[in-house]
Design a protein around this motif. Sequence first.
Motif, PDB file in Angstrom:
ATOM      1  N   TYR A 152       1.807   6.770  -6.703  1.00  0.00           N
ATOM      2  CA  TYR A 152       0.746   7.693  -7.120  1.00  0.00           C
ATOM      3  C   TYR A 152       1.166   9.138  -6.911  1.00  0.00           C
ATOM      4  N   LYS A 153       1.838   9.368  -5.764  1.00  0.00           N
ATOM      5  CA  LYS A 153       2.298  10.724  -5.446  1.00  0.00           C
ATOM      6  C   LYS A 153       3.319  11.189  -6.469  1.00  0.00           C
ATOM      7  N   VAL A 189      -9.432   7.271  -2.449  1.00  0.00           N
ATOM      8  CA  VAL A 189      -9.990   6.094  -1.786  1.00  0.00           C
ATOM      9  C   VAL A 189     -11.381   5.845  -2.343  1.00  0.00           C
ATOM     10  N   ASP A 218      -2.790  12.020  -3.475  1.00  0.00           N
ATOM     11  CA  ASP A 218      -3.069  10.754  -2.815  1.00  0.00           C
ATOM     12  C   ASP A 218      -3.921   9.875  -3.712  1.00  0.00           C
ATOM     13  N   ILE A 219      -3.855   8.588  -3.466  1.00  0.00           N
ATOM     14  CA  ILE A 219      -4.713   7.667  -4.214  1.00  0.00           C
ATOM     15  C   ILE A 219      -6.147   7.930  -3.781  1.00  0.00           C
ATOM     16  N   GLN A 241       0.837  -1.195   0.000  1.00  0.00           N
ATOM     17  CA  GLN A 241       0.000   0.000   0.000  1.00  0.00           C
ATOM     18  C   GLN A 241       0.882   1.259   0.000  1.00  0.00           C
ATOM     19  N   LYS A 242       1.966   1.187   0.809  1.00  0.00           N
ATOM     20  CA  LYS A 242       2.894   2.312   0.899  1.00  0.00           C
ATOM     21  C   LYS A 242       3.528   2.584  -0.467  1.00  0.00           C
ATOM     22  N   GLN A 243       3.916   1.501  -1.140  1.00  0.00           N
ATOM     23  CA  GLN A 243       4.536   1.639  -2.458  1.00  0.00           C
ATOM     24  C   GLN A 243       3.554   2.226  -3.470  1.00  0.00           C
ATOM     25  N   ARG A 244       2.292   1.767  -3.380  1.00  0.00           N
ATOM     26  CA  ARG A 244       1.274   2.278  -4.295  1.00  0.00           C
ATOM     27  C   ARG A 244       1.088   3.772  -4.096  1.00  0.00           C
ATOM     28  N   GLU A 245       1.035   4.162  -2.791  1.00  0.00           N
ATOM     29  CA  GLU A 245       0.822   5.577  -2.481  1.00  0.00           C
ATOM     30  C   GLU A 245       1.968   6.431  -2.996  1.00  0.00           C
ATOM     31  N   SER A 246       3.205   5.954  -2.763  1.00  0.00           N
ATOM     32  CA  SER A 246       4.345   6.770  -3.191  1.00  0.00           C
ATOM     33  C   SER A 246       4.408   6.840  -4.715  1.00  0.00           C
TER      34      SER A 246
END
Length: 381
Positions: free
Chosen positions: A307-308, A317, A314-315, A300-305
């Motif tokens: 996306y950023k 939600v 932010d992704i 999830q952390k990787q996805r967020e970074s």
Amino acid sequence: MAAPNKHENVECSLNTDNGAAPHSPIVNKPTCIIVLGMAGSGKTSFVQRLTHHLHAKKIPPYVINLDPAVLDVPFPANIDIRDTVNYKEVMKHYSLGPNGGIVTSLNLFATRFDQVMNFIESKSKECTYVVLDTPGQIEVFTWSASGTIITEALASSFPTVIVYVLDTPRSVNPVTFMSNMLYACSILYKTKLPFLIVMNKIDIISHSFAQEWMTDFEAFQNALEHETSYVSNLTRSMSLVLDEFYMTIKSVGVSATTGEGFDEFLSKIDDATVEYDKEYRPMYEKLRSEKTHKEEAEKQKQRESFYKDHFGGDIPVKSDLLESVSTRVVLEQPTEEGSDEEELTQNTDDANTLEEESFRRYLDARRQQQSKKVIKKDSQS
Ligand SMILES: Nc1nc2c(ncn2[C@@H]2O[C@H](COP(=O)(O)OP(=O)(O)O)[C@@H](O)[C@H]2O)c(=O)[nH]1
Ligand SMILES: [Mg+2]
């Protein structure tokens, strides 16, 4: 050279009418016995004797050889790593020395361990014990990724016991004994599995001295009196640390040569199976779920970074998405009251208009292209 496939498909059936050792209490799950120990401690001889002993009791085990470098496997192995990986070829192909060759062969084998798990699973109803012999050098298995993968795979599906083979005659020196015990202790804390120390070669010397050292702190200190080296001071301090380890650990004396002590060994394995079910299984399941959560959080952390970095925000939600969809729906609703039918007709008309426009644009573009081609041809001729 890989050995011929002579060991495969050894018949594995359980006959319970023969006064054999009691079956492990976990229904339809064989107990996996991972045999570890220093090179030359007698692991292979131990597995050979154990296999022989179990066959005599009409409870044939499922035996797996994980040593790719052994010349001859002196027991009927159901699965032999040498049938899957050719250790000498691996050495040549990757330009490795003997140790690198063994580690790489085991790594390659570990990538197929899911198949081994399927084989064990298919024998679950017939077999009481699965015995695994490991490579000569202990660190190849205990401190390698493949060893961890194999151990965790087994322990997550079956009751699994670590059997640490100790060379008793070579452990009469208290400093050597202590180093061996420290190694055993490190494996116990690494694997977190039921642990049994097998003091082998008791046909040469009785293991009573070792058991005394494990239970009587004073006796071990007395044995150390004769040692004056720096290592002996270290050993003295370390023995205090190991005291707790000794309290929980089980040991048994055996001789792989004469077969002495194997009944006691089997009864301790059955105790360890119960221990696994009561203490280790819940712990293993908890550890596994924690690991899955951690991996999920990391993803999830990787996805967020990602996306950023790529979209500068932010992704969205799910609730955000829903909100935006509902906003669009609200905006598209007719301001004045109208029937669904009218709305549908309106939407269809809009779509038709768009389609017509797009088709017209396409035709124009094609016409232009064609006329360009004609002009080109004319100018060439
Ligand atoms: N006297 C005696 N020798 C043993 C016993 N177990 C193993 N050995 C010997 O110890 C040596 C190493 O044994 P091996 O099984 O190859 O050790 P591994 O490297 O741990 O697999 C061999 O020469 C065996 O014959 C035992 O119980 N008694
Ligand atoms: Mg061996």
